[in-house]
Design a protein around this motif. Structure first.
Motif, short mmCIF file in Angstrom:
data_model
loop_
_atom_site.label_atom_id
_atom_site.label_comp_id
_atom_site.label_asym_id
_atom_site.label_seq_id
_atom_site.Cartn_x
_atom_site.Cartn_y
_atom_site.Cartn_z
N LEU A 97 42.22 56.42 81.22
CA LEU A 97 43.40 57.06 80.64
C LEU A 97 44.61 56.13 80.54
O LEU A 97 45.33 56.17 79.53
CB LEU A 97 43.76 58.31 81.43
N PRO A 98 44.89 55.27 81.54
CA PRO A 98 46.07 54.40 81.39
C PRO A 98 45.95 53.41 80.22
O PRO A 98 46.97 52.88 79.77
CB PRO A 98 46.10 53.64 82.73
N HIS A 99 44.74 53.17 79.74
CA HIS A 99 44.52 52.19 78.69
C HIS A 99 44.48 52.81 77.28
O HIS A 99 44.28 52.09 76.30
CB HIS A 99 43.20 51.45 78.94
N ARG A 100 44.64 54.14 77.18
CA ARG A 100 44.46 54.82 75.91
C ARG A 100 45.68 55.66 75.55
O ARG A 100 46.36 56.19 76.42
CB ARG A 100 43.24 55.76 75.96
N ARG A 101 45.93 55.77 74.27
CA ARG A 101 46.95 56.72 73.82
C ARG A 101 46.42 58.14 73.98
O ARG A 101 45.20 58.36 73.87
CB ARG A 101 47.30 56.48 72.34
N PRO A 102 47.28 59.11 74.24
CA PRO A 102 46.82 60.49 74.39
C PRO A 102 45.99 60.95 73.20
O PRO A 102 46.41 60.82 72.04
CB PRO A 102 48.12 61.29 74.50
N GLY A 103 44.79 61.43 73.46
CA GLY A 103 43.92 61.94 72.42
C GLY A 103 43.14 60.89 71.67
O GLY A 103 42.32 61.23 70.80
N ALA A 104 43.37 59.61 71.97
CA ALA A 104 42.67 58.54 71.25
C ALA A 104 41.21 58.47 71.69
O ALA A 104 40.89 58.73 72.86
CB ALA A 104 43.34 57.20 71.50
N PRO A 105 40.30 58.14 70.79
CA PRO A 105 38.89 58.00 71.17
C PRO A 105 38.69 56.77 72.04
O PRO A 105 39.53 55.87 72.10
CB PRO A 105 38.18 57.85 69.82
N LEU A 106 37.54 56.73 72.71
CA LEU A 106 37.21 55.58 73.53
C LEU A 106 37.01 54.35 72.65
O LEU A 106 36.39 54.40 71.60
CB LEU A 106 35.92 55.83 74.31
N SER A 107 37.56 53.23 73.11
CA SER A 107 37.35 51.96 72.42
C SER A 107 36.08 51.30 72.96
O SER A 107 35.48 51.76 73.95
CB SER A 107 38.53 51.04 72.66
N ASP A 108 35.67 50.21 72.32
CA ASP A 108 34.52 49.46 72.83
C ASP A 108 34.80 48.95 74.24
O ASP A 108 33.92 48.96 75.10
CB ASP A 108 34.21 48.29 71.90
N ALA A 109 36.04 48.51 74.48
CA ALA A 109 36.40 48.03 75.82
C ALA A 109 36.30 49.16 76.84
O ALA A 109 35.86 48.94 77.98
CB ALA A 109 37.81 47.45 75.80
N ASP A 110 36.72 50.37 76.45
CA ASP A 110 36.61 51.52 77.34
C ASP A 110 35.15 51.78 77.71
O ASP A 110 34.80 51.98 78.88
CB ASP A 110 37.19 52.78 76.69
N ARG A 111 34.30 51.79 76.71
CA ARG A 111 32.88 52.10 76.94
C ARG A 111 32.22 51.06 77.82
O ARG A 111 31.41 51.39 78.70
CB ARG A 111 32.15 52.21 75.60
N ILE A 112 32.57 49.80 77.62
CA ILE A 112 32.02 48.74 78.46
C ILE A 112 32.48 48.91 79.90
O ILE A 112 31.69 48.79 80.85
CB ILE A 112 32.43 47.36 77.91
N ALA A 113 33.76 49.19 80.08
CA ALA A 113 34.30 49.35 81.43
C ALA A 113 33.65 50.53 82.15
O ALA A 113 33.33 50.45 83.35
CB ALA A 113 35.82 49.55 81.37
N ILE A 114 33.43 51.63 81.44
CA ILE A 114 32.80 52.82 82.03
C ILE A 114 31.36 52.53 82.41
O ILE A 114 30.91 52.86 83.53
CB ILE A 114 32.89 54.01 81.05
#
Length: 253
Positions: A97-114
């Motif tokens: 959540l700290p890396h994303r705008r409210p309501g924004a979809p997951l980025s490739d970086a988000d998916r890799i981190a998860i």
């Protein structure tokens, strides 16, 4: 660069001083064990440093906005019961959540981190399970994954291995050491002195709200100090595999 800078920090709770004039400076690349007997002030110190409870003194983290603080530091509290009936992967996603705008979809970086966080915490096979249905140890690992997904430069973890079996205790400490080697810093409260001595590069020993020793494990965990602070006699051996602490008996009152 200093990731955590505490000066003259004191906390009073219930009319008594729980943390008393503590100063700590933490730099990148450290895996720090915050140790001390029950009631020494370890948890209170970390919560105050994050601005979660009132205190006097200075903590650089509390000068940041909530969003900037979430990018700078991740927090794994001691209480880890999960009340939300959401899937494990959805819970881990909250760490982004700290890396994303409210309501924004997951980025490739988000998916890799998860994905990497769930793999590191050994919860990938639990991804579709309801987090609230898991055992205590499984919930602890899921919440660790959420913290890892946050990928903050500083991680504060309060008794992260308390509910884990020995293999996952070691795995957790390996994760923390790996993060330190990558330039991040971990400060973790621990009661297992053997694990603290084996895996931490630096130990901060607290007693009655004050820091009484700060340094390399062999400098901090001396037989005399274990006797004075913990009230135990212990065998302390510096081996090629690291410092070994073997508690033998309680000291006579």
């Amino acid at each position: 660069m200093t990731l955590l800078d505490i000066k003259g920090l004191s906390v009073r709770l219930g009319g008594r001083t729980v943390v008393d004039d503590v100063g700590i400076s933490v730099r990148p690349g450290e895996c720090i064990g915050l140790i001390g007997p029950n009631g020494a002030g370890k948890s209170t110190l970390m919560r105050a440093a994050l601005g979660l409870i009132p205190f006097t003194g200075h903590s650089n983290l509390t000068k940041l906005s909530p969003h900037a603080r979430a990018l700078a530091a991740a927090w794994l509290p001691q209480q880890r019961e999960i009340a939300w009936g959401m899937a494990v992967e959805e819970l881990v996603k909250l760490g982004r959540l700290p890396h994303r705008r409210p309501g924004a979809p997951l980025s490739d970086a988000d998916r890799i981190a998860i994905t990497e966080a769930m793999r590191a915490a050994d919860v990938t096979v639990l991804s579709d399970r309801s987090a609230s249905s898991l055992s205590g140890g499984e919930q602890a690992r899921v919440l660790l994954a959420r913290v890892l997904a946050q990928n903050a430069p500083l991680t504060l973890a309060d008794e992260p291995i308390a509910a884990l079996d020995p293999a996952h205790q070691i795995a957790t400490m390996e994760i923390f050491v790996a993060r330190a080697q990558q330039g991040h810093t971990v400060v973790t409260a621990l009661h297992d002195l053997g694990l603290a001595a084996r895996w931490c590069t630096r130990l901060i020993l607290m007693d009655q709200g004050r820091v009484v020793a700060d340094g390399a494990p062999a400098e901090v965990l001396t037989p005399d100090r274990l006797r004075a602070i913990y009230g135990i006699t212990a065998h302390v051996a510096d081996t090629p595999d690291g410092l070994i602490i073997l508690p033998l008996s309680r000291c006579a009152p």
